[in-house]
Motif scaffolding. Structure first.
Motif, mmCIF file in Angstrom:
data_model
loop_
_atom_site.group_PDB
_atom_site.id
_atom_site.type_symbol
_atom_site.label_atom_id
_atom_site.label_comp_id
_atom_site.label_asym_id
_atom_site.label_seq_id
_atom_site.Cartn_x
_atom_site.Cartn_y
_atom_site.Cartn_z
ATOM 1 N N LEU A 54 45.655 32.791 -4.525
ATOM 2 C CA LEU A 54 45.351 34.219 -4.665
ATOM 3 C C LEU A 54 44.252 34.457 -5.693
ATOM 4 N N SER A 55 44.269 33.719 -6.787
ATOM 5 C CA SER A 55 43.225 33.872 -7.801
ATOM 6 C C SER A 55 41.856 33.523 -7.219
ATOM 7 N N ASP A 56 41.792 32.503 -6.375
ATOM 8 C CA ASP A 56 40.517 32.134 -5.749
ATOM 9 C C ASP A 56 39.983 33.269 -4.878
ATOM 10 N N TYR A 57 40.860 33.950 -4.181
ATOM 11 C CA TYR A 57 40.422 35.073 -3.338
ATOM 12 C C TYR A 57 39.938 36.245 -4.186
ATOM 13 N N HIS A 58 40.631 36.503 -5.294
ATOM 14 C CA HIS A 58 40.156 37.563 -6.187
ATOM 15 C C HIS A 58 38.771 37.224 -6.734
ATOM 16 N N ASN A 59 38.574 35.969 -7.082
ATOM 17 C CA ASN A 59 37.277 35.568 -7.623
ATOM 18 C C ASN A 59 36.191 35.515 -6.550
ATOM 19 N N LEU A 60 36.606 35.418 -5.294
ATOM 20 C CA LEU A 60 35.645 35.441 -4.199
ATOM 21 C C LEU A 60 35.046 36.831 -4.007
ATOM 22 N N CYS A 61 35.811 37.867 -4.300
ATOM 23 C CA CYS A 61 35.368 39.222 -3.987
ATOM 24 C C CYS A 61 34.494 39.800 -5.091
ATOM 25 N N ASP A 62 33.852 40.906 -4.749
ATOM 26 C CA ASP A 62 33.066 41.670 -5.713
ATOM 27 C C ASP A 62 33.756 42.980 -6.071
ATOM 28 N N VAL A 63 34.717 43.378 -5.274
ATOM 29 C CA VAL A 63 35.545 44.539 -5.593
ATOM 30 C C VAL A 63 36.875 44.386 -4.856
ATOM 31 N N PHE A 64 37.962 44.667 -5.575
ATOM 32 C CA PHE A 64 39.278 44.719 -4.938
ATOM 33 C C PHE A 64 39.556 46.174 -4.590
ATOM 34 N N ALA A 65 39.873 46.433 -3.333
ATOM 35 C CA ALA A 65 40.053 47.811 -2.872
ATOM 36 C C ALA A 65 41.384 47.987 -2.169
ATOM 37 N N MET A 66 42.182 48.911 -2.649
ATOM 38 C CA MET A 66 43.439 49.265 -2.003
ATOM 39 C C MET A 66 43.690 50.749 -2.254
ATOM 40 N N PRO A 67 43.039 51.610 -1.456
ATOM 41 C CA PRO A 67 43.182 53.055 -1.650
ATOM 42 C C PRO A 67 44.507 53.563 -1.083
ATOM 43 N N SER A 68 45.582 53.199 -1.740
ATOM 44 C CA SER A 68 46.920 53.493 -1.242
ATOM 45 C C SER A 68 47.329 54.926 -1.581
ATOM 46 N N LYS A 69 48.440 55.350 -0.989
ATOM 47 C CA LYS A 69 48.971 56.672 -1.329
ATOM 48 C C LYS A 69 50.491 56.689 -1.470
ATOM 49 N N LEU A 70 51.128 55.516 -1.395
ATOM 50 C CA LEU A 70 52.574 55.447 -1.610
ATOM 51 C C LEU A 70 52.936 54.256 -2.502
ATOM 52 N N GLU A 71 52.019 53.874 -3.363
ATOM 53 C CA GLU A 71 52.223 52.700 -4.215
ATOM 54 C C GLU A 71 52.984 53.111 -5.475
ATOM 55 N N GLY A 72 54.074 52.362 -5.773
ATOM 56 C CA GLY A 72 54.814 52.666 -6.989
ATOM 57 C C GLY A 72 54.018 52.335 -8.235
ATOM 58 N N PHE A 73 53.257 51.247 -8.180
ATOM 59 C CA PHE A 73 52.378 50.847 -9.278
ATOM 60 C C PHE A 73 51.241 50.009 -8.718
ATOM 61 N N GLY A 74 51.533 48.765 -8.338
ATOM 62 C CA GLY A 74 50.518 47.893 -7.764
ATOM 63 C C GLY A 74 50.128 46.758 -8.688
ATOM 64 N N ILE A 75 50.992 45.728 -8.758
ATOM 65 C CA ILE A 75 50.705 44.574 -9.612
ATOM 66 C C ILE A 75 49.389 43.917 -9.201
ATOM 67 N N VAL A 76 49.069 43.968 -7.930
ATOM 68 C CA VAL A 76 47.876 43.290 -7.430
ATOM 69 C C VAL A 76 46.600 43.838 -8.072
ATOM 70 N N TYR A 77 46.599 45.104 -8.490
ATOM 71 C CA TYR A 77 45.438 45.620 -9.226
ATOM 72 C C TYR A 77 45.255 44.845 -10.531
ATOM 73 N N LEU A 78 46.359 44.601 -11.228
ATOM 74 C CA LEU A 78 46.291 43.890 -12.506
ATOM 75 C C LEU A 78 45.739 42.484 -12.302
ATOM 76 N N GLU A 79 46.163 41.843 -11.228
ATOM 77 C CA GLU A 79 45.714 40.480 -10.961
ATOM 78 C C GLU A 79 44.213 40.434 -10.683
ATOM 79 N N ALA A 80 43.720 41.432 -9.962
ATOM 80 C CA ALA A 80 42.277 41.505 -9.699
ATOM 81 C C ALA A 80 41.500 41.759 -10.986
ATOM 82 N N LEU A 81 42.002 42.685 -11.799
ATOM 83 C CA LEU A 81 41.342 42.999 -13.061
ATOM 84 C C LEU A 81 41.319 41.797 -13.993
ATOM 85 N N ALA A 82 42.389 41.001 -13.972
ATOM 86 C CA ALA A 82 42.444 39.813 -14.824
ATOM 87 C C ALA A 82 41.406 38.780 -14.412
#
Length: 393
Positions: free
Chosen positions: A274-302
Motif C-alpha cells: 500500500l505504501s508503494d501505491y501511495h508513493n506512486l501517486c501524485d494525489v490521493f483522492a477520495m471525495p467521500s460523503k459518508l466517511e466516519g474519518f478515513g485512516i487512508v488519508y493519514l497514510e497518504a499524507l504520511a
C-alpha cells in the motif's frame, strides 16, 4: 496512570481485529495496543465476535496479560446470541472495572450489564452506524454510557444533535496509524513497469473496496471528472486499488466515458504494497460523503502526498478542515475536476501540500500513535479514580 496500573481487569468487546482489516478493526487493534503498552499491569479480556484465533505475527497484542475469547467459530446464525451470552456471562462473573464496547451495536449488552452489576461502560462511535439511530434500545444505551468515544468531530456533532446527548459525555479519540509503514520514497519501478507508466506522469489514486455500499467513497465522481481533467492534463492516469462486486459496473462506466486508456483497476493488493501505491501517486483522492474519518488519508499524507476529501463527512477531521488537504463538495464533479487539476499543476493554495516532509510531520504530530496514546491517557485519567479504583477524585 498509577490508578489504572494497579487494577486487574478491563473488558474490551470488538467485532474482530485479526481476520478482517476494515477501519473499525484497525482502530480497535490500535486501541488495544495503546492500552496494553500504557497500562501493562492491567488484565485485559478481549471478546472477538468474528475472529477465531490470534495469528502468530501479532504477538504484541497477544501478551500474557490479555485473554482472548473468540466467537468466530460459531455458525453465523448463532454467533450474535453466542457472543452476547459470552460477554454478559463473563461480565457477571468477573465484574470488570470497565467495559469498552468497540461498536455501538454492543452497547445494549453493556447497558444491561451495568443495570445488573453497576459496571461502567464506554462505547465508540465511528461513522454511518452512529448516524440517524432509530432503535430505542440503542438510544437508551447511549444515554446511559459513561463515555462515548467519537473518532471525529463530525460524528460527535451528529450524535449530539440527533440523540440530544450531553456534549460532555462525548470525547474525541481520532483515528491513528503506523508511520513506520508509510514512508516517503520515489515512485516504485516495478509499479511503473507493471502499469506502463512514466515517472513524470501525473497519477491520481483511490483506495476503496468496490462494493455498492462503498460508492459513497466518490470513485464514480472522479471517473466523471476525468474527461475534464484530461483536457488540462492529457497524460493523467487514475488508479483504483480495491476489489469487490461493483467492479463490472465501474468497468462499464469507464467504457461509457471512454477512459479505458487512463484508468487502472488494480484490484486487491497486499498491505505491504500500500505504501508503494501511495508513493506512486501524485494525489490521493477520495471525495467521500459518508466517511466516519478515513485512516487512508493519514497514510497518504504520511507518504508526503496531497490528499483530497469530501467536505460533508469525517474527512473534514482527517484533513483538519483543509489544513492538511483539499476539501470539496463530493457531489460537484466540476469542483472535483478543478481541484484535482490545481493540485496536479501545483497551483492549489495550500503550500504544505507540496512540502512532503513537512506534510508527513504534520500528520504524525496530529494523528501519530504517540498522540493517540496521549489522548487515551487523558481520557482514562479523567475516570481512573472513579471507575477504576472506585474512590472519589
Amino acid at each position: 496512570m498509577s490508578a489504572l496500573a494497579n487494577q486487574t481487569r478491563l473488558h474490551l468487546w470488538f467485532p474482530n481485529i485479526f481476520e478482517f482489516k476494515g477501519g473499525i478493526q484497525v482502530y480497535s487493534a490500535f486501541l488495544l495496543e495503546a492500552l496494553q503498552t500504557t497500562y501493562p499491569k492491567v488484565q485485559y479480556d478481549v471478546f472477538l465476535k468474528h475472529d477465531t484465533r490470534c495469528p502468530s505475527n501479532v504477538s504484541l497484542l497477544c501478551n500474557t496479560n490479555t485473554n482472548f475469547h473468540y466467537s468466530g467459530s460459531l455458525p453465523l446464525a448463532l454467533r450474535t446470541p453466542g457472543f452476547a451470552a459470552q460477554i454478559l456471562g463473563l461480565g457477571l462473573w468477573q465484574r470488570p472495572k470497565l467495559v469498552i464496547a468497540a461498536h455501538l451495536n454492543f452497547t445494549v449488552a453493556a447497558y444491561w450489564l451495568k443495570q445488573l452489576t453497576g459496571v461502567p461502560y464506554w462505547t465508540i462511535a465511528y461513522g454511518i452506524e452512529a448516524w440517524n439511530i432509530q432503535r430505542q434500545d440503542l438510544q437508551t444505551a447511549l444515554h446511559h454510557a459513561d463515555r462515548i468515544l467519537s473518532i471525529s468531530g463530525y460524528t460527535r456533532d451528529r450524535l449530539i444533535q440527533e440523540q440530544n446527548l450531553d456534549p460532555a459525555k462525548i470525547s474525541l479519540l481520532p483515528c491513528t496509524f503506523d508511520p513506520s509503514r508509510f514512508q516517503i520514497s520515489a515512485k516504485s519501478t516495478y509499479l511503473l513497469e507493471e502499469y506502463s507508466l512514466k515517472p513524470e506522469q501525473p497519477i491520481i489514486l483511490t483506495v476503496s473496496r468496490l462494493a455498492e455500499a462503498k460508492r459513497y467513497k466518490g470513485y464514480d465522481q472522479i471517473l466523471e471528472a476525468l474527461p475534464q481533467i484530461r483536457q488540462a492534463i492529457p497524460n493523467v492516469h487514475y488508479i483504483i486499488v480495491g476489489k469487490g462486486k461493483d467492479k463490472p459496473r465501474i468497468e462499464q462506466l469507464i467504457a461509457q466515458l471512454g477512459l479505458q486508456d487512463c484508468v487502472t483497476l488494480a484490484g486487491f493488493i497486499p498491505d505491504e504494497q500500500l505504501s508503494d501505491y501511495h508513493n506512486l501517486c501524485d494525489v490521493f483522492a477520495m471525495p467521500s460523503k459518508l466517511e466516519g474519518f478515513g485512516i487512508v488519508y493519514l497514510e497518504a499524507l504520511a507518504c508526503g502526498k496531497p490528499a483530497l476529501g469530501g467536505d460533508q463527512d469525517g474527512a473534514i477531521d482527517a484533513l483538519c478542515h483543509g489544513e492538511l488537504g483539499a476539501l470539496v463538495d463530493p457531489d460537484d464533479v466540476d469542483a472535483i475536476a478543478q481541484t484535482l487539476i490545481q493540485i496536479l499543476q501545483r497551483t492549489y493554495p495550500n503550500p504544505l501540500m507540496y512540502q512532503p516532509e513537512a506534510l508527513r510531520q504534520a500528520v504524525i504530530d496530529k494523528f501519530g500513535f504517540d498522540r493517540f496514546k496521549q489522548k487515551l491517557v487523558e481520557l482514562m485519567q479523567d475516570y481512573a479514580d472513579i471507575y477504576i479504583t472506585g474512590s472519589p477524585s
